[in-house]
Write a protein that holds these residues in place. Structure first.
Motif, PDB file in Angstrom:
ATOM      1  N   SER A  50     -70.030  -5.402 -34.926  1.00 10.55           N
ATOM      2  CA  SER A  50     -70.360  -6.268 -36.066  1.00 10.55           C
ATOM      3  C   SER A  50     -71.848  -6.582 -36.050  1.00 10.55           C
ATOM      4  CB  SER A  50     -69.557  -7.571 -35.993  1.00 10.55           C
ATOM      5  OG  SER A  50     -68.173  -7.320 -36.080  1.00 10.55           O
ATOM      6  N   VAL A  51     -72.533  -6.270 -37.143  1.00  6.72           N
ATOM      7  CA  VAL A  51     -73.965  -6.527 -37.267  1.00  6.72           C
ATOM      8  C   VAL A  51     -74.174  -7.902 -37.898  1.00  6.72           C
ATOM      9  CG1 VAL A  51     -76.136  -5.761 -38.302  1.00  6.72           C
ATOM     10  CG2 VAL A  51     -74.463  -4.069 -37.517  1.00  6.72           C
ATOM     11  N   HIS A  52     -74.858  -8.787 -37.181  1.00  7.82           N
ATOM     12  CA  HIS A  52     -75.141 -10.131 -37.689  1.00  7.82           C
ATOM     13  C   HIS A  52     -76.541 -10.237 -38.295  1.00  7.82           C
ATOM     14  CE1 HIS A  52     -71.542 -10.944 -35.504  1.00  7.82           C
ATOM     15  NE2 HIS A  52     -72.121 -10.838 -34.332  1.00  7.82           N
ATOM     16  N   ALA A  53     -77.470  -9.448 -37.787  1.00 10.16           N
ATOM     17  CA  ALA A  53     -78.849  -9.477 -38.291  1.00 10.16           C
ATOM     18  C   ALA A  53     -79.506  -8.141 -37.986  1.00 10.16           C
ATOM     19  CB  ALA A  53     -79.642 -10.611 -37.654  1.00 10.16           C
ATOM     20  N   TYR A  54     -80.470  -7.769 -38.841  1.00  9.30           N
ATOM     21  CA  TYR A  54     -81.216  -6.535 -38.610  1.00  9.30           C
ATOM     22  C   TYR A  54     -82.559  -6.628 -39.321  1.00  9.30           C
ATOM     23  CZ  TYR A  54     -80.145  -5.068 -43.411  1.00  9.30           C
ATOM     24  OH  TYR A  54     -80.061  -5.000 -44.773  1.00  9.30           O
ATOM     25  N   PRO A 138     -87.506  -6.277 -48.072  1.00  2.72           N
ATOM     26  CA  PRO A 138     -86.193  -5.788 -48.499  1.00  2.72           C
ATOM     27  C   PRO A 138     -85.334  -5.177 -47.407  1.00  2.72           C
ATOM     28  CG  PRO A 138     -87.880  -4.203 -49.106  1.00  2.72           C
ATOM     29  CD  PRO A 138     -88.607  -5.391 -48.526  1.00  2.72           C
ATOM     30  N   TRP A 139     -85.918  -4.856 -46.235  1.00  2.99           N
ATOM     31  CA  TRP A 139     -85.173  -4.102 -45.229  1.00  2.99           C
ATOM     32  C   TRP A 139     -84.778  -4.975 -44.044  1.00  2.99           C
ATOM     33  CZ3 TRP A 139     -83.803  -0.547 -48.166  1.00  2.99           C
ATOM     34  CH2 TRP A 139     -84.683   0.030 -49.075  1.00  2.99           C
ATOM     35  N   SER A 140     -84.269  -6.148 -44.342  1.00  8.41           N
ATOM     36  CA  SER A 140     -83.731  -7.026 -43.306  1.00  8.41           C
ATOM     37  C   SER A 140     -82.484  -7.708 -43.830  1.00  8.41           C
ATOM     38  CB  SER A 140     -84.767  -8.065 -42.864  1.00  8.41           C
ATOM     39  OG  SER A 140     -84.698  -9.230 -43.675  1.00  8.41           O
ATOM     40  N   SER A 141     -81.804  -8.406 -42.947  1.00  7.71           N
ATOM     41  CA  SER A 141     -80.567  -9.111 -43.292  1.00  7.71           C
ATOM     42  C   SER A 141     -80.822 -10.499 -43.850  1.00  7.71           C
ATOM     43  CB  SER A 141     -79.691  -9.224 -42.047  1.00  7.71           C
ATOM     44  OG  SER A 141     -80.410  -9.818 -40.976  1.00  7.71           O
ATOM     45  N   TYR A 142     -82.085 -10.914 -44.004  1.00  6.50           N
ATOM     46  CA  TYR A 142     -82.357 -12.293 -44.416  1.00  6.50           C
ATOM     47  C   TYR A 142     -81.713 -12.617 -45.761  1.00  6.50           C
ATOM     48  CZ  TYR A 142     -84.689 -16.555 -45.797  1.00  6.50           C
ATOM     49  OH  TYR A 142     -84.921 -17.852 -46.217  1.00  6.50           O
ATOM     50  N   ARG A 143     -81.845 -11.746 -46.745  1.00  8.70           N
ATOM     51  CA  ARG A 143     -81.315 -12.049 -48.076  1.00  8.70           C
ATOM     52  C   ARG A 143     -79.793 -12.205 -48.049  1.00  8.70           C
ATOM     53  NH1 ARG A 143     -84.755  -7.746 -51.847  1.00  8.70           N
ATOM     54  NH2 ARG A 143     -86.848  -8.522 -51.312  1.00  8.70           N
ATOM     55  N   ALA A 144     -79.124 -11.438 -47.202  1.00  8.43           N
ATOM     56  CA  ALA A 144     -77.666 -11.560 -47.088  1.00  8.43           C
ATOM     57  C   ALA A 144     -77.294 -12.874 -46.414  1.00  8.43           C
ATOM     58  CB  ALA A 144     -77.100 -10.384 -46.304  1.00  8.43           C
ATOM     59  N   ASN A 145     -77.984 -13.201 -45.332  1.00  6.94           N
ATOM     60  CA  ASN A 145     -77.648 -14.418 -44.590  1.00  6.94           C
ATOM     61  C   ASN A 145     -78.098 -15.685 -45.305  1.00  6.94           C
ATOM     62  OD1 ASN A 145     -76.314 -13.400 -42.252  1.00  6.94           O
ATOM     63  ND2 ASN A 145     -78.270 -12.704 -41.432  1.00  6.94           N
ATOM     64  N   ALA A 146     -79.297 -15.672 -45.863  1.00  6.54           N
ATOM     65  CA  ALA A 146     -79.871 -16.901 -46.436  1.00  6.54           C
ATOM     66  C   ALA A 146     -79.534 -17.084 -47.909  1.00  6.54           C
ATOM     67  CB  ALA A 146     -81.393 -16.888 -46.253  1.00  6.54           C
ATOM     68  N   TRP A 147     -79.458 -15.993 -48.648  1.00  6.18           N
ATOM     69  CA  TRP A 147     -79.265 -16.096 -50.098  1.00  6.18           C
ATOM     70  C   TRP A 147     -77.886 -15.644 -50.557  1.00  6.18           C
ATOM     71  CZ3 TRP A 147     -84.482 -13.412 -51.804  1.00  6.18           C
ATOM     72  CH2 TRP A 147     -85.556 -14.222 -51.398  1.00  6.18           C
ATOM     73  N   GLY A 148     -77.101 -15.105 -49.650  1.00  8.73           N
ATOM     74  CA  GLY A 148     -75.777 -14.634 -50.036  1.00  8.73           C
ATOM     75  C   GLY A 148     -75.794 -13.335 -50.801  1.00  8.73           C
ATOM     76  N   GLU A 149     -76.866 -12.554 -50.671  1.00 11.96           N
ATOM     77  CA  GLU A 149     -76.928 -11.256 -51.344  1.00 11.96           C
ATOM     78  C   GLU A 149     -75.818 -10.356 -50.802  1.00 11.96           C
ATOM     79  OE1 GLU A 149     -80.173  -7.980 -50.822  1.00 11.96           O
ATOM     80  OE2 GLU A 149     -80.847  -9.313 -52.436  1.00 11.96           O
ATOM     81  N   PRO A 150     -75.042  -9.700 -51.665  1.00 11.64           N
ATOM     82  CA  PRO A 150     -73.931  -8.872 -51.177  1.00 11.64           C
ATOM     83  C   PRO A 150     -74.392  -7.813 -50.177  1.00 11.64           C
ATOM     84  CG  PRO A 150     -73.796  -9.151 -53.554  1.00 11.64           C
ATOM     85  CD  PRO A 150     -75.130  -9.697 -53.143  1.00 11.64           C
ATOM     86  N   SER A 151     -73.620  -7.662 -49.102  1.00 13.60           N
ATOM     87  CA  SER A 151     -73.931  -6.671 -48.079  1.00 13.60           C
ATOM     88  C   SER A 151     -72.625  -6.168 -47.485  1.00 13.60           C
ATOM     89  CB  SER A 151     -74.802  -7.285 -46.966  1.00 13.60           C
ATOM     90  OG  SER A 151     -74.939  -6.383 -45.881  1.00 13.60           O
ATOM     91  N   ASP A 152     -72.505  -4.847 -47.375  1.00  7.70           N
ATOM     92  CA  ASP A 152     -71.330  -4.287 -46.715  1.00  7.70           C
ATOM     93  C   ASP A 152     -71.613  -4.002 -45.247  1.00  7.70           C
ATOM     94  OD1 ASP A 152     -73.062  -2.179 -46.990  1.00  7.70           O
ATOM     95  OD2 ASP A 152     -71.716  -0.898 -48.144  1.00  7.70           O
ATOM     96  N   LEU A 153     -72.742  -4.494 -44.752  1.00  7.05           N
ATOM     97  CA  LEU A 153     -73.116  -4.295 -43.353  1.00  7.05           C
ATOM     98  C   LEU A 153     -73.083  -5.588 -42.552  1.00  7.05           C
ATOM     99  CD1 LEU A 153     -74.277  -2.597 -41.013  1.00  7.05           C
ATOM    100  CD2 LEU A 153     -76.560  -2.974 -41.990  1.00  7.05           C
ATOM    101  N   VAL A 154     -73.640  -6.663 -43.112  1.00  5.35           N
ATOM    102  CA  VAL A 154     -73.820  -7.908 -42.363  1.00  5.35           C
ATOM    103  C   VAL A 154     -72.502  -8.667 -42.247  1.00  5.35           C
ATOM    104  CG1 VAL A 154     -75.014 -10.130 -42.281  1.00  5.35           C
ATOM    105  CG2 VAL A 154     -76.231  -8.070 -43.056  1.00  5.35           C
ATOM    106  N   VAL A 155     -72.177  -9.060 -41.006  1.00  8.93           N
ATOM    107  CA  VAL A 155     -70.978  -9.846 -40.717  1.00  8.93           C
ATOM    108  C   VAL A 155     -71.431 -11.184 -40.119  1.00  8.93           C
ATOM    109  CG1 VAL A 155     -68.835  -9.971 -39.385  1.00  8.93           C
ATOM    110  CG2 VAL A 155     -69.653  -7.757 -40.257  1.00  8.93           C
ATOM    111  N   PRO A 156     -71.141 -12.321 -40.760  1.00 13.26           N
ATOM    112  CA  PRO A 156     -71.572 -13.611 -40.205  1.00 13.26           C
ATOM    113  C   PRO A 156     -70.958 -13.849 -38.829  1.00 13.26           C
ATOM    114  CG  PRO A 156     -70.841 -13.849 -42.482  1.00 13.26           C
ATOM    115  CD  PRO A 156     -70.453 -12.475 -42.052  1.00 13.26           C
ATOM    116  N   GLY A 157     -71.785 -14.324 -37.903  1.00 11.73           N
ATOM    117  CA  GLY A 157     -71.305 -14.670 -36.571  1.00 11.73           C
ATOM    118  C   GLY A 157     -70.770 -16.092 -36.542  1.00 11.73           C
ATOM    119  N   PRO A 158     -70.120 -16.495 -35.456  1.00 12.24           N
ATOM    120  CA  PRO A 158     -69.533 -17.840 -35.389  1.00 12.24           C
ATOM    121  C   PRO A 158     -70.558 -18.954 -35.496  1.00 12.24           C
ATOM    122  CG  PRO A 158     -69.430 -16.718 -33.250  1.00 12.24           C
ATOM    123  CD  PRO A 158     -69.810 -15.691 -34.252  1.00 12.24           C
ATOM    124  N   GLU A 159     -71.783 -18.742 -34.993  1.00 12.64           N
ATOM    125  CA  GLU A 159     -72.799 -19.787 -35.078  1.00 12.64           C
ATOM    126  C   GLU A 159     -73.245 -19.988 -36.520  1.00 12.64           C
ATOM    127  OE1 GLU A 159     -72.784 -17.440 -32.581  1.00 12.64           O
ATOM    128  OE2 GLU A 159     -71.814 -19.056 -31.456  1.00 12.64           O
TER     129      GLU A 159
END
Length: 231
Positions: A50-54, A138-159
């Motif tokens: 599971s990828v949480h950030a990249y 554009p090539w990081s997970s920030y938009r998915a984690n911070a803005w909720g941008e759809p991603s089929d890669l990023v999986v939120p971790g428990p923290e």
């Protein structure tokens, strides 16, 4: 000198770094970044990671990944390296090594350093002076984690999930974390652990791992060990 064997425990996150050979570029065009991410998603699904950030920088990659198999991350990076290098060699006709040896990784105590590691990864383009804000890259997970941008890669971790009761609260609290700069101590600890393939966490976390594997998982003090005094 034999290389240190890699230690991976299912369920414990890994901070992974892979650099271009001689710090040369690994990505040249938008299609390169897109293919790498597509391959990463495919292989993480296959090998249960599971990828949480990249972040994909021009000449290196950072990932925060939780493997569910002891060999999961090694399988992902081996297959990913092979397939991506074949693509690059065909597209830009070239030969030779693309990556600088094996990928490096450090086990992360997610309760203590999980979100810190995510911030470190997603702030890489800002520290490099490429953008003023992590959302501009554009090539990081920030938009998915911070803005909720759809991603089929990023999986939120428990923290990340513990930051709020719903997605809106979590994203608000996550964005607030980026208003605080990482300290010099946090930067040094993350870099030292990743570059040395050490573990990063609380003393109890380190002691538990060292007792299990009977090997040092933090950097030792320089110099000879002090002699014990005679009674």
């Amino acid at each position: 000198m034999p290389r240190r064997s890699r230690i991976t425990i299912p369920g414990i996150p890994l901070h992974v770094i892979q650099r271009g050979n001689n710090r040369s570029a690994c990505f040249h065009a938008e299609s390169d970044y897109r293919l790498y991410l597509a391959l990463l998603r495919e292989l993480c699904d296959l090998y249960e990671c599971s990828v949480h950030a990249y972040v994909l920088m021009t000449n290196h990659v950072h990932l925060l990944v939780t493997p569910e198999r002891s060999d999961g991350m090694s399988c992902v990076m081996k297959r990913l390296g092979q397939r991506y290098v074949q693509y690059v060699n065909r597209r830009y006709p070239r030969t030779g090594s693309l990556w600088e040896g094996r990928f490096r990784s450090s086990m992360i105590d997610s309760h203590e350093y999980g979100l810190t590691c995510q911030r470190y990864i997603e702030l890489n383009p800002v520290r490099a002076g490429m953008v003023a804000h992590p959302g501009d890259y554009p090539w990081s997970s920030y938009r998915a984690n911070a803005w909720g941008e759809p991603s089929d890669l990023v999986v939120p971790g428990p923290e990340f999930l513990s930051l709020g009761e719903d997605d809106r609260q979590r994203r608000e609290h996550y964005c607030a974390l980026f208003e605080m700069a990482l300290t010099a101590g946090e930067l040094d600890a993350l870099r030292e652990a990743a570059n040395g393939s050490f573990a990063l966490g609380t003393p109890a976390f380190i002691d538990r791992l060292e007792s299990r594997f009977h090997r040092r998982l933090v950097r030792g003090k320089p110099g000879r060990p002090a002699k014990q005094r005679e009674a």
